[in-house]
Design a protein around this motif. Structure first.
Motif, PDB file in Angstrom:
ATOM      1  N   LEU A   1       0.842  -1.200   0.000  1.00  0.00           N
ATOM      2  CA  LEU A   1       0.000   0.000   0.000  1.00  0.00           C
ATOM      3  C   LEU A   1       0.874   1.246   0.000  1.00  0.00           C
ATOM      4  CD1 LEU A   1      -2.575  -1.049   2.731  1.00  0.00           C
ATOM      5  CD2 LEU A   1      -3.118  -0.627   0.325  1.00  0.00           C
ATOM      6  N   ALA A   2       0.435   2.260  -0.720  1.00  0.00           N
ATOM      7  CA  ALA A   2       1.078   3.578  -0.676  1.00  0.00           C
ATOM      8  C   ALA A   2       0.455   4.366   0.471  1.00  0.00           C
ATOM      9  CB  ALA A   2       0.861   4.312  -2.001  1.00  0.00           C
ATOM     10  N   THR A   3       1.113   5.446   0.844  1.00  0.00           N
ATOM     11  CA  THR A   3       0.540   6.345   1.833  1.00  0.00           C
ATOM     12  C   THR A   3      -0.818   6.798   1.312  1.00  0.00           C
ATOM     13  OG1 THR A   3       2.741   7.095   2.427  1.00  0.00           O
ATOM     14  CG2 THR A   3       0.903   8.507   3.085  1.00  0.00           C
ATOM     15  N   GLY A   4      -1.827   6.749   2.129  1.00  0.00           N
ATOM     16  CA  GLY A   4      -3.169   7.143   1.713  1.00  0.00           C
ATOM     17  C   GLY A   4      -4.039   5.974   1.310  1.00  0.00           C
ATOM     18  N   GLY A   5      -3.459   4.767   1.202  1.00  0.00           N
ATOM     19  CA  GLY A   5      -4.274   3.582   0.977  1.00  0.00           C
ATOM     20  C   GLY A   5      -4.426   3.094  -0.441  1.00  0.00           C
ATOM     21  N   ASP A   6      -3.736   3.709  -1.396  1.00  0.00           N
ATOM     22  CA  ASP A   6      -3.779   3.175  -2.765  1.00  0.00           C
ATOM     23  C   ASP A   6      -2.858   1.971  -2.866  1.00  0.00           C
ATOM     24  OD1 ASP A   6      -5.548   5.098  -3.862  1.00  0.00           O
ATOM     25  OD2 ASP A   6      -3.899   6.531  -4.034  1.00  0.00           O
ATOM     26  N   ILE A   7      -3.156   1.075  -3.790  1.00  0.00           N
ATOM     27  CA  ILE A   7      -2.289  -0.078  -4.025  1.00  0.00           C
ATOM     28  C   ILE A   7      -1.041   0.410  -4.755  1.00  0.00           C
ATOM     29  CG2 ILE A   7      -2.051  -2.279  -5.255  1.00  0.00           C
ATOM     30  CD1 ILE A   7      -3.883  -2.480  -2.812  1.00  0.00           C
ATOM     31  N   ALA A   8       0.122   0.183  -4.159  1.00  0.00           N
ATOM     32  CA  ALA A   8       1.391   0.621  -4.751  1.00  0.00           C
ATOM     33  C   ALA A   8       2.035  -0.482  -5.588  1.00  0.00           C
ATOM     34  CB  ALA A   8       2.359   1.062  -3.657  1.00  0.00           C
ATOM     35  N   ASP A   9       1.705  -1.737  -5.303  1.00  0.00           N
ATOM     36  CA  ASP A   9       2.242  -2.869  -6.055  1.00  0.00           C
ATOM     37  C   ASP A   9       1.133  -3.899  -6.175  1.00  0.00           C
ATOM     38  OD1 ASP A   9       3.561  -5.094  -7.066  1.00  0.00           O
ATOM     39  OD2 ASP A   9       5.269  -4.928  -5.713  1.00  0.00           O
ATOM     40  N   SER A  10       0.676  -4.149  -7.398  1.00  0.00           N
ATOM     41  CA  SER A  10      -0.449  -5.059  -7.599  1.00  0.00           C
ATOM     42  C   SER A  10      -0.031  -6.526  -7.720  1.00  0.00           C
ATOM     43  CB  SER A  10      -1.254  -4.634  -8.828  1.00  0.00           C
ATOM     44  OG  SER A  10      -0.432  -4.668  -9.972  1.00  0.00           O
ATOM     45  N   THR A  11       1.246  -6.792  -7.562  1.00  0.00           N
ATOM     46  CA  THR A  11       1.740  -8.167  -7.614  1.00  0.00           C
ATOM     47  C   THR A  11       1.270  -8.944  -6.395  1.00  0.00           C
ATOM     48  OG1 THR A  11       3.716  -7.415  -8.736  1.00  0.00           O
ATOM     49  CG2 THR A  11       3.833  -9.577  -7.732  1.00  0.00           C
ATOM     50  N   LEU A  12       0.919 -10.189  -6.591  1.00  0.00           N
ATOM     51  CA  LEU A  12       0.564 -11.067  -5.479  1.00  0.00           C
ATOM     52  C   LEU A  12       1.459 -12.303  -5.469  1.00  0.00           C
ATOM     53  CD1 LEU A  12      -3.331 -10.751  -5.560  1.00  0.00           C
ATOM     54  CD2 LEU A  12      -1.782  -9.901  -3.796  1.00  0.00           C
ATOM     55  N   VAL A  13       2.696 -12.117  -5.911  1.00  0.00           N
ATOM     56  CA  VAL A  13       3.713 -13.164  -5.857  1.00  0.00           C
ATOM     57  C   VAL A  13       4.716 -12.750  -4.787  1.00  0.00           C
ATOM     58  CG1 VAL A  13       5.533 -14.373  -7.116  1.00  0.00           C
ATOM     59  CG2 VAL A  13       3.407 -13.743  -8.293  1.00  0.00           C
ATOM     60  N   TYR A  14       4.939 -13.642  -3.829  1.00  0.00           N
ATOM     61  CA  TYR A  14       5.809 -13.355  -2.702  1.00  0.00           C
ATOM     62  C   TYR A  14       7.032 -14.264  -2.784  1.00  0.00           C
ATOM     63  CZ  TYR A  14       1.660 -10.940  -1.303  1.00  0.00           C
ATOM     64  OH  TYR A  14       0.576 -10.097  -1.302  1.00  0.00           O
ATOM     65  N   THR A  15       8.199 -13.660  -2.856  1.00  0.00           N
ATOM     66  CA  THR A  15       9.436 -14.409  -3.009  1.00  0.00           C
ATOM     67  C   THR A  15      10.218 -14.372  -1.703  1.00  0.00           C
ATOM     68  OG1 THR A  15       9.487 -13.791  -5.339  1.00  0.00           O
ATOM     69  CG2 THR A  15      11.516 -14.661  -4.400  1.00  0.00           C
ATOM     70  N   PHE A  16      10.480 -15.558  -1.179  1.00  0.00           N
ATOM     71  CA  PHE A  16      11.195 -15.703   0.077  1.00  0.00           C
ATOM     72  C   PHE A  16      12.551 -16.350  -0.166  1.00  0.00           C
ATOM     73  CE2 PHE A  16       6.665 -15.931   1.140  1.00  0.00           C
ATOM     74  CZ  PHE A  16       6.571 -14.953   2.116  1.00  0.00           C
ATOM     75  N   ARG A  17      13.461 -16.160   0.767  1.00  0.00           N
ATOM     76  CA  ARG A  17      14.707 -16.917   0.710  1.00  0.00           C
ATOM     77  C   ARG A  17      14.332 -18.371   0.970  1.00  0.00           C
ATOM     78  NH1 ARG A  17      15.872 -16.886   6.435  1.00  0.00           N
ATOM     79  NH2 ARG A  17      14.792 -15.103   7.288  1.00  0.00           N
ATOM     80  N   PRO A  18      15.127 -19.314   0.515  1.00  0.00           N
ATOM     81  CA  PRO A  18      14.768 -20.733   0.684  1.00  0.00           C
ATOM     82  C   PRO A  18      14.547 -21.097   2.152  1.00  0.00           C
ATOM     83  CG  PRO A  18      16.590 -20.518  -0.834  1.00  0.00           C
ATOM     84  CD  PRO A  18      16.369 -19.148  -0.245  1.00  0.00           C
ATOM     85  N   TYR A  19      13.518 -21.883   2.385  1.00  0.00           N
ATOM     86  CA  TYR A  19      13.228 -22.364   3.733  1.00  0.00           C
ATOM     87  C   TYR A  19      13.878 -23.736   3.877  1.00  0.00           C
ATOM     88  CZ  TYR A  19      10.687 -23.910   7.842  1.00  0.00           C
ATOM     89  OH  TYR A  19      10.359 -24.360   9.099  1.00  0.00           O
ATOM     90  N   THR A  20      14.830 -23.846   4.770  1.00  0.00           N
ATOM     91  CA  THR A  20      15.594 -25.090   4.903  1.00  0.00           C
ATOM     92  C   THR A  20      15.545 -25.668   6.310  1.00  0.00           C
ATOM     93  OG1 THR A  20      17.586 -23.794   5.381  1.00  0.00           O
ATOM     94  CG2 THR A  20      17.218 -24.428   3.084  1.00  0.00           C
ATOM     95  N   ARG A  21      14.765 -25.075   7.187  1.00  0.00           N
ATOM     96  CA  ARG A  21      14.785 -25.490   8.589  1.00  0.00           C
ATOM     97  C   ARG A  21      13.978 -26.743   8.877  1.00  0.00           C
ATOM     98  NH1 ARG A  21      13.495 -19.791  10.748  1.00  0.00           N
ATOM     99  NH2 ARG A  21      11.709 -20.927  11.524  1.00  0.00           N
ATOM    100  N   GLY A  22      13.157 -27.205   7.961  1.00  0.00           N
ATOM    101  CA  GLY A  22      12.321 -28.372   8.254  1.00  0.00           C
ATOM    102  C   GLY A  22      11.242 -28.006   9.244  1.00  0.00           C
ATOM    103  N   GLY A  23      10.958 -28.893  10.167  1.00  0.00           N
ATOM    104  CA  GLY A  23       9.924 -28.631  11.163  1.00  0.00           C
ATOM    105  C   GLY A  23       8.535 -28.883  10.606  1.00  0.00           C
ATOM    106  N   THR A  24       7.571 -28.184  11.180  1.00  0.00           N
ATOM    107  CA  THR A  24       6.170 -28.391  10.812  1.00  0.00           C
ATOM    108  C   THR A  24       5.687 -27.311   9.853  1.00  0.00           C
ATOM    109  OG1 THR A  24       5.350 -27.030  12.625  1.00  0.00           O
ATOM    110  CG2 THR A  24       5.709 -29.391  13.099  1.00  0.00           C
ATOM    111  N   VAL A  25       4.494 -27.535   9.361  1.00  0.00           N
ATOM    112  CA  VAL A  25       3.845 -26.525   8.517  1.00  0.00           C
ATOM    113  C   VAL A  25       3.716 -25.216   9.298  1.00  0.00           C
ATOM    114  CG1 VAL A  25       1.650 -25.927   7.386  1.00  0.00           C
ATOM    115  CG2 VAL A  25       2.643 -28.206   7.057  1.00  0.00           C
ATOM    116  N   LYS A  26       3.403 -25.298  10.577  1.00  0.00           N
ATOM    117  CA  LYS A  26       3.307 -24.086  11.402  1.00  0.00           C
ATOM    118  C   LYS A  26       4.644 -23.344  11.430  1.00  0.00           C
ATOM    119  CE  LYS A  26       1.991 -22.299  15.889  1.00  0.00           C
ATOM    120  NZ  LYS A  26       0.773 -21.570  15.774  1.00  0.00           N
ATOM    121  N   ASP A  27       5.754 -24.069  11.518  1.00  0.00           N
ATOM    122  CA  ASP A  27       7.077 -23.440  11.489  1.00  0.00           C
ATOM    123  C   ASP A  27       7.292 -22.700  10.173  1.00  0.00           C
ATOM    124  OD1 ASP A  27       7.756 -24.467  14.027  1.00  0.00           O
ATOM    125  OD2 ASP A  27       8.494 -26.337  13.131  1.00  0.00           O
TER     126      ASP A  27
END
Length: 181
Positions: free
Chosen positions: A40-66
């Motif tokens: 969101l931009a200041t004032g509530g307009d959408i500043a980026d309409s992308t809905l793809v979220y890129t994360f660093r690789p998750y390597t810790r294992g564990g549960t879905v909650k983790d």
């Protein structure tokens, strides 16, 4: 004749002042077509309409909650914004994220009602945790939910004296991981 013109001019001027002071468009609130995005931009307009979220690789294992906690602490948001005509009290507005396939409804974590706009968001990790609640204790999947569309709907409702007004936005977000180098 001059006194009559002055009287009419004064009446017209008084009517304009009342309309401006009361906000000519502050009648019954009305939601316009909304938008979705990741920022969101200041004032509530959408500043980026992308809905793809890129994360660093998750390597810790564990549960879905983790895994979902990992997303949560990255702080990425699924945002919405609706234009609003007329005024609406914050307490009269509700926004929820819905996973129709699972019958799950989650209140938006942040909801703002300002002049001319209703906007807000929820964190990717929070939505994943609520939408996939039944899987939280399972081992984190090897793909980490990568490249799978997560469909959702935002439902924004304004409670009015004559009944509620609702707008819906359908979308899907996607989780991806950066290449490990």
């Amino acid at each position: 004749m001059t006194a009559i013109r002055r009287g009419v001019s004064a009446a017209v001027l008084a009517a304009l002042v009342v309309m401006l002071a009361c906000g000519g468009d502050r009648g019954v609130p009305s939601l316009g077509e909304g938008r979705l995005g990741s920022r969101l931009a200041t004032g509530g307009d959408i500043a980026d309409s992308t809905l793809v979220y890129t994360f660093r690789p998750y390597t810790r294992g564990g549960t879905v909650k983790d895994l979902f906690n990992f997303f949560y602490f990255e702080g990425d948001t699924v945002c919405f914004s609706f234009p609003l005509t007329g005024g609406a009290a914050h307490g009269a507005v509700k926004a929820v994220f819905v996973d129709s396939a699972r019958g799950i409804s989650v209140e938006a974590e942040r909801l703002e009602v300002v002049e001319g706009k209703i906007y807000g968001f929820s964190l990717v990790g929070s939505l994943m945790e609520k939408f996939f609640h039944a899987e939280l204790a399972a081992p984190a999947p090897g793909d980490g939910y990568s490249c799978k569309d997560i469909p959702f709907e935002v439902r924004c409702t304004i409670e009015l004296p004559g009944g509620a007004q609702e707008r819906r936005l359908k979308g899907a977000f996607r989780i991806e991981y950066r290449d490990a180098k």
